[in-house]
Design a protein around this motif. Structure first.
Motif, PDB file in Angstrom:
ATOM      1  N   VAL A   1       0.793  -1.239   0.000  1.00 24.00           N
ATOM      2  CA  VAL A   1       0.000   0.000   0.000  1.00 24.00           C
ATOM      3  C   VAL A   1       0.824   1.288   0.000  1.00 24.00           C
ATOM      4  O   VAL A   1       0.260   2.371  -0.097  1.00 24.00           O
ATOM      5  CB  VAL A   1      -0.971   0.062   1.212  1.00 24.00           C
ATOM      6  CG1 VAL A   1      -2.095  -0.934   1.054  1.00 24.00           C
ATOM      7  CG2 VAL A   1      -0.253  -0.155   2.528  1.00 24.00           C
TER       8      VAL A   1
ATOM      9  N   LEU B   1      -2.343  -1.806  -5.134  1.00 25.11           N
ATOM     10  CA  LEU B   1      -2.850  -0.616  -4.426  1.00 25.11           C
ATOM     11  C   LEU B   1      -1.788   0.469  -4.246  1.00 25.11           C
ATOM     12  O   LEU B   1      -2.081   1.654  -4.368  1.00 25.11           O
ATOM     13  CB  LEU B   1      -3.431  -0.999  -3.068  1.00 25.11           C
ATOM     14  CG  LEU B   1      -4.871  -1.527  -3.078  1.00 25.11           C
ATOM     15  CD1 LEU B   1      -5.301  -1.876  -1.660  1.00 25.11           C
ATOM     16  CD2 LEU B   1      -5.846  -0.524  -3.688  1.00 25.11           C
TER      17      LEU B   1
ATOM     18  N   PHE C   1      -2.318   4.220  -5.327  1.00 26.25           N
ATOM     19  CA  PHE C   1      -2.153   5.381  -4.447  1.00 26.25           C
ATOM     20  C   PHE C   1      -1.132   6.370  -5.032  1.00 26.25           C
ATOM     21  O   PHE C   1      -1.259   7.585  -4.867  1.00 26.25           O
ATOM     22  CB  PHE C   1      -1.723   4.956  -3.033  1.00 26.25           C
ATOM     23  CG  PHE C   1      -2.865   4.475  -2.167  1.00 26.25           C
ATOM     24  CD1 PHE C   1      -3.943   5.312  -1.884  1.00 26.25           C
ATOM     25  CD2 PHE C   1      -2.864   3.199  -1.618  1.00 26.25           C
ATOM     26  CE1 PHE C   1      -4.997   4.882  -1.081  1.00 26.25           C
ATOM     27  CE2 PHE C   1      -3.917   2.754  -0.821  1.00 26.25           C
ATOM     28  CZ  PHE C   1      -4.984   3.597  -0.548  1.00 26.25           C
TER      29      PHE C   1
ATOM     30  N   GLU D   1      -8.724   8.031  -4.011  1.00 22.43           N
ATOM     31  CA  GLU D   1      -8.600   7.649  -2.598  1.00 22.43           C
ATOM     32  C   GLU D   1      -9.908   7.023  -2.099  1.00 22.43           C
ATOM     33  O   GLU D   1      -9.904   5.970  -1.457  1.00 22.43           O
ATOM     34  CB  GLU D   1      -8.220   8.857  -1.739  1.00 22.43           C
ATOM     35  CG  GLU D   1      -7.971   8.453  -0.288  1.00 22.43           C
ATOM     36  CD  GLU D   1      -7.440   9.586   0.588  1.00 22.43           C
ATOM     37  OE1 GLU D   1      -7.815  10.742   0.346  1.00 22.43           O
ATOM     38  OE2 GLU D   1      -6.657   9.276   1.514  1.00 22.43           O
TER      39      GLU D   1
ATOM     40  N   CYS E   1     -10.286   3.541  -3.343  1.00 23.17           N
ATOM     41  CA  CYS E   1      -9.453   2.577  -2.602  1.00 23.17           C
ATOM     42  C   CYS E   1     -10.108   2.231  -1.271  1.00 23.17           C
ATOM     43  O   CYS E   1     -10.137   1.061  -0.868  1.00 23.17           O
ATOM     44  CB  CYS E   1      -8.055   3.138  -2.364  1.00 23.17           C
ATOM     45  SG  CYS E   1      -7.079   3.249  -3.866  1.00 23.17           S
TER      46      CYS E   1
ATOM     47  N   CYS F   1     -11.780  -7.265  -1.848  1.00 24.19           N
ATOM     48  CA  CYS F   1     -10.474  -7.205  -1.204  1.00 24.19           C
ATOM     49  C   CYS F   1     -10.250  -8.434  -0.317  1.00 24.19           C
ATOM     50  O   CYS F   1     -10.974  -8.644   0.644  1.00 24.19           O
ATOM     51  CB  CYS F   1     -10.386  -5.921  -0.374  1.00 24.19           C
ATOM     52  SG  CYS F   1      -8.809  -5.758   0.438  1.00 24.19           S
TER      53      CYS F   1
ATOM     54  N   VAL G   1     -11.141  -1.419  -8.219  1.00 26.09           N
ATOM     55  CA  VAL G   1     -10.869  -0.033  -7.812  1.00 26.09           C
ATOM     56  C   VAL G   1     -11.283   0.918  -8.937  1.00 26.09           C
ATOM     57  O   VAL G   1     -11.871   1.981  -8.678  1.00 26.09           O
ATOM     58  CB  VAL G   1      -9.384   0.183  -7.437  1.00 26.09           C
ATOM     59  CG1 VAL G   1      -9.147   1.631  -7.023  1.00 26.09           C
ATOM     60  CG2 VAL G   1      -8.957  -0.743  -6.305  1.00 26.09           C
TER      61      VAL G   1
END
Ligand code: IPM
Ligand code: MN
Length: 359
Positions: free
Chosen positions: A262, A295, A299, A318, A321, A330, A352
């Motif tokens: 992440v 991810l 990001f 954002e 996510c 997930c 996403v």
């Protein structure tokens, strides 16, 4: 209609897999907010080097200067000696494009597990501003009598006042703009590195006192910083530090925020071309398996839009996510879990992207 030219550098290992999903999400958010993005892919990386002997063509940097921003997958190839690609591509781009800030948010999102006991998203939300152009990374130094018992190796930590000041300026401005706890912490080692971190400390207080009376200033030695990042991460708002310490504490930061899957960062030249990347590396072990978590790269896409001033699109990524993390799509943050539970890099990206188009 805003229009941006984005250079894509998929790079090595799992870089291409995660970047594909990052671009998918970027495009979903761009469509929604009427942003026109034009992408061009460059094949810099280990495979190209093995085939041609060339790490980065001399024309590359100039060519990249013609883009609004660069989106990078990962650099580091298991068949190339460590250092060649990292120095020849990643560090060369950071230096030659003068991306003197490495911005690395450490934010724990709901439903992401942190190894730090009894801490949640309300405790873990800070940003590291890592100086990205100097310090121990300049390559100053040398070796003599190599291979003998008398060998001497020197690697120097080099900082000019200007390099320190421009980094501090960015960090103070960022802290002010973030407006969360209005606290900037300098992470140094003034008890041992009495030249370099003395310079940082003086410059830090001078600038803060003169231009940022509303920003509280804290100071931590780097060793203590790692301790407090685990024990009391809620103390931190923005941390500013030199290149090497920033490199080290942001790997700890990545773990605190739930792992390399992440953690994203931006190599920023506030006046030039910046480059956004997941910070986890190329994960050669998982290459081509379609199980690496995209991810972090997604990001990085959020940070990219934010940097371009496209805050609606950045916020949408954002939120997408966050929605994804709370959805049945997930199944975990690690490649191991994604593999074992039958999901994939691509499924993560698709989900996403769907959220980015709607939520
Ligand atoms: C990072 C990496 C790089 C660094 C390496 C790959 C050169 O660890 O982006 O943190 O040391 O900066
Ligand atoms: Mn690192």
């Amino acid at each position: 209609m805003a229009k941006y030219k984005i250079a894509l550098l998929p790079g090595d290992g799992t870089g291409p897999e995660v970047l594909r999903e990052g671009v998918k999400v970027l495009k979903a958010a761009a469509d929604r907010f009427n942003i026109d993005i034009e992408t061009e892919e460059f094949d810099f990386g280990g495979d190209r080097y093995l085939a041609t002997g060339e790490v980065l063509p001399d024309s590359a940097v100039d060519e990249l200067r013609g883009f609004d921003v660069i989106y990078l997958g990962a650099i580091g190839h298991d068949k190339v000696k460590p250092g060649i690609l990292e120095k020849g591509i990643l560090l060369r781009l950071r230096f030659e494009l003068d991306q003197y800030i490495n911005l690395r948010p450490v934010k724990l999102y709901p439903n992401v597990e942190t190894p730090v006991k009894d801490k949640g998203p309300e405790d873990i939300d800070f940003v590291v501003v890592r100086e990205n152009s100097a310090g121990l990374y300049t390559g100053f130094g040398g070796v003599q009598r190599k291979g003998t018992p008398y060998e001497i190796a020197v690697q120097e930590m080099v900082y000019s006042r200007n390099e320190v000041d421009r980094c501090l300026r960015y960090a103070f401005d960022y802290t002010q703009k973030r407006n969360k706890r209005n606290t900037l912490a300098l992470c140094g080692k003034t008890n041992v590195l009495t030249y370099v971190y003395d310079l940082w400390e003086r410059a830090f207080h001078e600038m803060g006192e003169k231009d940022y009376p509303g920003i509280r200033r804290d100071y931590y030695h780097v060793d203590a910083t790692t301790m407090w990042m685990v024990k009391n991460p809620e103390w931190f708002d923005v941390i500013v530090t030199g290149n090497m310490f920033g490199d080290i504490i942001t790997d700890l930061g990545a773990m605190v925020q739930g792992g390399m899957g992440v953690a994203a960062g931006g190599n920023i030249n506030p006046e030039g071309v910046s480059m956004f990347e997941p910070i986890g590396g190329s994960a050669p072990k998982y290459t081509g398996q379609n199980v690496i978590n995209p991810l972090a790269c997604i990001f990085a896409g959020q940070m990219l839009f934010d940097h371009l001033g496209e805050t609606d699109a950045a916020d949408a990524i954002e939120k997408a996510c966050v929605a994804f993390l709370q959805s049945e799509h997930c199944v975990g943050m690690s490649a191991k879990e994604i593999k074992e539970k039958g999901s994939s890099t691509e499924k993560y990206g698709d989900a996403v992207a769907d959220f980015a188009a709607t939520v």
